[in-house]
Each structure stands twice: as structure tokens, then as C-alpha cells.
Design an enzyme around this catalytic site. Structure first.
Site, short mmCIF file in Angstrom:
data_model
loop_
_atom_site.label_atom_id
_atom_site.label_comp_id
_atom_site.label_asym_id
_atom_site.label_seq_id
_atom_site.Cartn_x
_atom_site.Cartn_y
_atom_site.Cartn_z
CB SER A 142 -0.90 0.02 1.24
OG SER A 142 -1.54 1.27 1.37
CE1 TYR A 155 -3.76 -1.92 5.55
CE2 TYR A 155 -3.27 0.29 4.76
CZ TYR A 155 -3.65 -1.01 4.51
OH TYR A 155 -3.92 -1.39 3.22
#
Lengths: 250, 440
Positions: A142, A155
Site C-alpha cells: 500500500s 497499518y
């Protein structure tokens, strides 16, 4: 479109129930690859098995897989019908940032699901692919891993670890015939982002991610941003001096 | 998020959710005021609801196919383009297709779409065997043709207002190739165009492009296109080995909204005249691939943008056979006098139609589009009146601006539809911006 007689090597999708996993499975099946869907609860993947077999006339199998059960990874890989040609990890879990800040167990869950688990299973396939002398390893990481931000750094840090892992793996396997691809989607309209107010022009559909992954395999790419604009966005974000960055709300 | 219909005139801030499981969908239904949205290809506000629009694109699995009967079962969010991609190479084609392949199967049921073979085969509904519908209580019922269940009939053409269409079983037709034998005929005026339709009732496909700006003796001049699926032996020799594969069309894309001045009386008149002359030159028979024949506009991605940022409205009505010539003549006279032509005016013969609320009726249908301008509204009002006076009715999949009064006068079935909605407890559970506007 292809018929069963010309089926290409199998693609194993880890996280086969997710929107991106389903889209990737379909895209590769459309290009003639056999498909193995892996995730928690095989019953939930049966509908996709039928769908892909019906649409693309390639063999599809479903497999029970829990990314956090690292002790069971080898047995999982051994039980597959064959060593796949391509393995894609779509596994990811955003968690809730506030909860991750307050509860170390919740944070560990996010870290393990986005980094430890995917890295462990891809490491296993990396060794087997290296021994065979061929294969493609694809990690969906990501852009959140490009720089930690207040809104999702737990995250993001796990994704940063995963991105670094893929980078190192690629470096190690560069001369072995094994390709390692890092995919950095920006916003994607999935179950994970449902309800968020995402900017349309920066948001990809899962089908766009899938097509980008397919292209990356064909072209032998190393690192891809799904929407090219994200490369620019992240280049800017990475280069803001820390003294300024820490005061920003982004 | 802001969504609109394909015409772009109905932009509205709507809460849009994308459920992935039936339980999520049932929870949305319980909130009320829900409308399901498929591919967003209805032209107006039929697939938007401010508080509760449900995007069905994650319900997009194919479920089963029967090689004997050609019956395909899919979830409602599957696109027709995917059906063709999967099944044309196996020798199957949709039994009925609208003018774009970018529609969802659920949308095809909700609008009970028609194609160029309506005069022979009826609407899409004629090929639907059953529908799984989620009702206001979240329960799923299988509606079957001929089981005396009135909901089957109300759901075909019911604009999603009878419940959420989840799964559909519908039949494909066998074809021997991906090619169409197209025959182009020229009609000097409206009467001749209708004569050609009447004389060619046996043709599988027939449709006419009509020059809606031609005046006087040339009013209604048309290019009539007939089509037949080409047999394997009729395919050009170089394609015969792979009869279902057709050359990929170069995709064009309209990247921006055209400025409003780009489309005016002169450019539209010039386009129409040019198209007619091209048709005259192309008269005769030739082979055309399925994509170019059925979906000419699909080759231009975002073609709706040529009408500019304000968008365009579609007008489509159907006249009963006996009134068709007079009604169509009056409409064409009105349009040509107003000088507000449309790039694409399409005339088509409809055959007999079954169903409770489906749009087609035996007779003729005319479809046009107009960029949205101040004077367009008045023209459309006049066209509404002409249609109603000739016993015609309107296609809700195209509508973006009709009044409830006009709809009720044109379509006596609406009163029964509304009563059924009340009786079945559907009025609060399912509504769209269109159904609110039309008080359905």
C-alpha cells in the site's frame, strides 16, 4: 478466453474472497490461467469458483488458508494440487487506527495480518520457486507504507515492512528466474474502504488493480502504482521535510 | 456521492452503498427508500435514490449454464458484455439485446429491454424463466413465469420498484458466427420506411435511423437496416476458421464534455444529412461484426459527453399500429419545425408484447435525444402531448423529466401498478428519484 487444452500455469490468490482477490482471479482466468483461491472459509468461495469456471473455462480450486496460522503454511502449500506458477497475496486488514493506538493486541493483529503473515507465506513460496527456477510472486502492499501518517500509521508501518520485504526478496531472487512484484494501490473501492469519502479521480476499481497486476507480470515490472498519479502524490509526500510533515494533517 | 443517469441531467448527491452479501442488502432494504443501481445506463433518474442507492456491481457472478436449453443463470450485477465475452465463443448470443452491451442483467429485467428483433421475438422478458427477488421483508422469492404469481409480471419493466432483483435465469440463442448479414435500405419518407418494416416482418433484426430534421416531402427519410446472424458458411473466408472472433474495434474516447456551442442546429443538420447520404451509398448487403452492428456507440467511450456538461435527455415513445403513422408524422413535424434535431433518431417496429408493465406495444417506437437547453423543455412537453393524443406511451428507462400527470394519461396501467405497490407494502421500501417524481 481460452479452452482447457491451453490452460496456463496456475495463479494462487491468497485472500481470494476479497474484492481485489476476486478481480485478480478473474483477470488471470481470462488470460487462460488456472486459479487457486485461498482464504478463510472455503464455502464462501464456491460461488466464485463456479463463476470463474463458467466464464473462463479454466480449472478453479478453493483452499482453506489462514495467513496468521504461520505454523500451518507449509502444510497448506503441500496440499495444493501443484506448485503454482504465480502467487498473489491480497491479504490485508486496515483495522481501526484509534483502536490500534489504545490496544496493543489490536495493533498486533493489524501488523501480523499486513506484514508477518503475508511475508511468511511468500517467503515459503519464494524458496520453492527458487528451487524450481521460475515463478512470480506478487504482493499487494500500500502507498500507506510510503510514509507513516497519524491517521493510519499502524497499518502503514506494517505495509512499509511488507514493501521492504518484497524489495529485499526481489533483490535476492533477481538472478533466479523468479519475478517479484510490489503493487502499491492508492485508494481502491473495496469492502475495506466502504463508507469512506474517497476522491473519485484517485480511486481505482478492483478490476483496474487486477488489470495493472496482469500487465505488470507480462511486462516484467518490479514496482507498480495502480493509478500513475499516485507515484506523483507519494513522491511529494515522501519528500516533505519531516519538520514540516509532522505538523500537517493529511 | 454525486451520481446521475446516462443522460447526465439528473446529477444528485446520493448515499450509495455496495453490499456484498444478501444479509447486508436486507439491512439496507429495512431502511426504506431503496433503489438498486446496476450499470447506471438508464438515461434519467431511475437508478438513484438520495438516501438509499444500492450499487449491485458486487453481485456479479455467473451461476450456471445449460448447454441444452441455453439457459444462463447469473446474479443481477453481471454485465451483458461479460455474457457475450463468455458465451459467444461457445456459439451463444443474447436472445434480446438493447443498443449498448454495458447494461446489467438486473437492469435489463427492470426495464424489460427490447432490441432490434422485438417485432419477432418480443422483449427480454420473453426469454426470462425466473427471477429471484428480495422483497420488503428481506426474504428472497423465486418468481416464475406462468405460476400465477403476479410479481413476475410486475417485475419485468417494474423499474426496480417491486424489490431487489438478485438472480435471473434467461435464455441465450444459438448462433453460428459473430457476424451479421446487414442489408441497408433507403426510405425517401416516413411512409416508405414503415412500408419497408411491414414488408420485412420476417427479418430477424430491423431498425431505422431517421433524419428528424428533414422537412416537407423528405420528412421521415430513413436508412433502414435489416440483419440476420450469418451462418458459419457465410462468414468471409479469412474469418471462417474462427467464426466467433471479430477484429477488435479501435476504441475512441470522448475525454471531456463538449462545449455547448458545438452542438447546434447547423452541426446536427449537417450530421443528419451526411449520415443519410452515407446510408444511401451503403445501400445493399454486407457482413458486419456483432459489436459494430448491435453496439455502434459502445466504440465511443463516454459518447454522452458530446452533449456537453448539462447533458441530454432521451425521448422514447411507442404508438399503437393504427395510430403510428399519424403520431410519428406529427412528432417529426414538431421536431423539424423546432429545429432541435437529434444525432440519433431511431425508428423501430414493435411486435406483440406480453407483460403487465413493459413498455413496448405492437406498433412503432421512436427514440431521440436532445441536449438539455432552455427551449428543449417546451418542445418535449409538446411531444408528450402529441404522443398521448395518439394513444402512445413512454419508456421509463429513458425518462428524466416527465410529469406524473402525463404518465398517468399515457399509461393506464400505472394506476394498477401503484395499487399493487401499496398492497404489497413496496411503496415505502423501494423508491427512486424517478418514482418519487412520477408518484409511483
Amino acid at each position: 478466453m481460452s479452452d482447457a487444452t491451453t490452460t496456463k500455469g496456475a495463479v494462487l490468490v491468497l485472500g481470494g474472497k476479497s474484492d481485489i482477490g476476486r478481480a485478480i482471479a478473474r483477470a488471470f482466468a481470462g488470460a487462460g490461467h488456472a486459479v487457486m483461491l485461498a482464504g478463510r472459509g472455503t464455502a464462501a468461495m464456491e460461488a466464485d469458483r463456479a463463476d470463474i469456471e463458467l466464464r473462463h473455462r479454466v480449472p478453479v480450486s478453493v483452499h482453506e488458508f489462514d495467513v496468521l496460522e504461520t505454523a500451518g503454511h507449509a502444510a497448506f502449500a503441500d496440499a495444493l494440487p501443484a506448485l503454482p506458477e504465480i502467487v498473489v497475496s491480497v491479504v490485508g486488514y486496515m483495522g481501526d487506527q484509534a483502536e490500534s493506538e489504545a490496544d496493543p493486541e489490536a495493533a498486533a493483529q493489524v501488523m501480523r495480518t499486513n506484514y508477518e503473515g503475508p511475508a511468511a507465506i511468500l517467503a515459503l513460496f519464494a524458496n520453492r520457486f527458487e528451487a524450481r527456477g521460475s515463478g512470480v510472486i506478487i504482493g499487494i502492499s500500500s502507498v500507506a507504507g510510503d510514509r507513516g501518517r497519524a491517521t493510519n500509521y499502524v497499518y502503514g508501518s506494517a505495509k512499509a515492512g511488507f514493501t521492504a520485504f518484497l524489495s529485499g526478496l526481489r533483490n535476492r531472487l533477481a538472478r533466479t528466474g523468479v519475478q517479484v512484484i510490489t503493487v502499491l494501490p492508492g485508494f481502491v473501492a473495496t469492502a475495506m474502504t466502504e463508507g469512506m469519502d474517497l476522491p473519485g479521480k484517485l480511486t481505482a476499481e478492483p478490476e483496474e488493480v487486477a488489470q495493472a497486476v496482469l500487465r505488470a507480470v507480462r511486462k516484467g515490472r518490479d514496482v507498480i502504482y495502480v493509478k500513475p498519479v499516485w507515484w506523483l502524490v507519494m513522491a511529494v509526500i515522501r519528500n516533505i521535510p519531516e519538520g514540516i510533515f509532522k505538523g500537517l494533517k493529511i | 456521492m454525486k451520481i446521475s443517469g446516462w443522460g447526465g441531467t439528473t446529477r444528485q448527491e446520493c448515499r450509495v452503498t455496495r453490499p456484498r452479501h444478501e444479509a447486508e442488502l436486507a439491512a439496507r432494504i429495512a431502511e426504506g427508500g431503496l433503489i438498486a443501481r446496476g450499470a447506471g445506463r438508464a438515461y434519467g433518474d431511475a437508478a438513484q435514490s438520495a438516501l438509499n442507492t444500492v450499487d449491485m456491481r458486487r453481485f456479479d457472478r455467473m451461476i450456471a449454464f445449460d448447454e441444452e436449453t441455453g439457459q444462463l443463470v447469473t446474479e443481477a450485477g453481471v454485465r451483458l458484455s461479460d455474457v457475450i465475452a463468455a458465451f459467444l465463443p461457445r456459439g451463444w448470443f443474447p436472445a434480446v439485446t438493447p443498443g449498448t452491451k454495458h447494461v446489467s442483467i438486473g437492469g435489463m429485467v427492470a426495464s424489460d429491454v427490447h432490441g432490434k428483433n422485438h417485432h419477432r421475438d418480443g422483449s427480454f422478458g420473453a426469454f426470462v424463466d425466473w427471477i429471484d427477488l428480495m422483497g420488503p421483508d428481506g426474504r428472497v422469492r423465486r418468481l416464475t413465469r406462468g405460476d400465477n404469481d403476479e410479481m413476475f409480471g410486475w417485475t419485468l419493466g417494474g423499474m426496480g420498484l417491486t424489490g431487489v432483483i438478485l438472480r435471473v435465469a434467461f435464455r441465450l440463442r444459438r448462433v453460428e458466427s459473430g457476424w451479421i448479414r446487414q442489408k441497408t435500405l433507403v426510405a425517401a419518407d416516413l411512409r416508405q420506411a414503415m412500408e419497408i418494416f411491414e414488408a420485412n416482418q420476417d427479418a430477424t433484426y430491423s431498425v431505422a435511423w431517421i433524419d428528424c430534421l428533414a422537412r416537407g416531402a423528405a420528412a421521415g427519410r430513413s436508412i433502414v437496416l435489416l440483419g440476420e446472424h450469418a451462418a458459419a458458411s457465410e462468414v468471409a473466408p479469412e474469418h471462417r476458421a474462427r467464426p466467433f472472433e471479430v477484429p477488435l474495434r479501435k476504441k475512441k474516447r470522448i475525454p471531456l464534455h463538449a462545449p455547448s456551442w458545438a452542438l447546434n442546429r447547423l452541426t446536427v443538420r449537417a450530421f443528419n444529412a451526411l449520415y443519410y447520404r452515407q446510408g444511401v451509398k451503403a445501400a445493399g448487403e454486407r457482413l458486419v461484426d456483432w459489436d459494430a452492428y448491435f453496439y455502434p456507440l459502445d466504440a465511443i467511450e463516454g459518447w454522452n459527453r458530446i452533449y456537453g456538461r448539462r447533458g441530454f435527455v432521451q425521448f422514447q415513445c411507442a404508438f399503437p399500429l393504427a395510430e403510428a403513422e399519424a403520431g410519428l408524422g406529427a412528432l417529426l413535424a414538431e421536431i423539424s419545425a423546432a429545429g432541435q434535431g437529434s444525432f440519433l433518431a431511431v425508428l423501430k417496429r414493435f411486435g406483440p408484447q406480453q407483460g403487465r408493465i413493459s413498455f413496448p406495444m405492437e406498433g412503432y417506437t421512436l427514440a431521440l435525444d436532445f441536449p438539455l437547453q432552455a427551449r428543449t423543455a417546451a418542445l418535449l412537453e409538446r411531444m408528450d402531448r402529441i404522443t398521448v393524443a395518439s394513444g402512445g406511451r413512454f419508456y421509463l428507462a429513458k425518462d428524466a423529466r416527465m410529469t406524473p400527470h402525463t404518465l398517468r394519461r399515457a399509461d393506464k396501467r400505472m394506476a394498477d401498478f401503484i395499487a399493487m405497490r401499496e398492497r404489497q407494502g413496496l411503496t415505502e421500501a423501494f423508491s427512486s428519484t424517478q418514482s418519487e417524481r412520477l408518484a409511483l
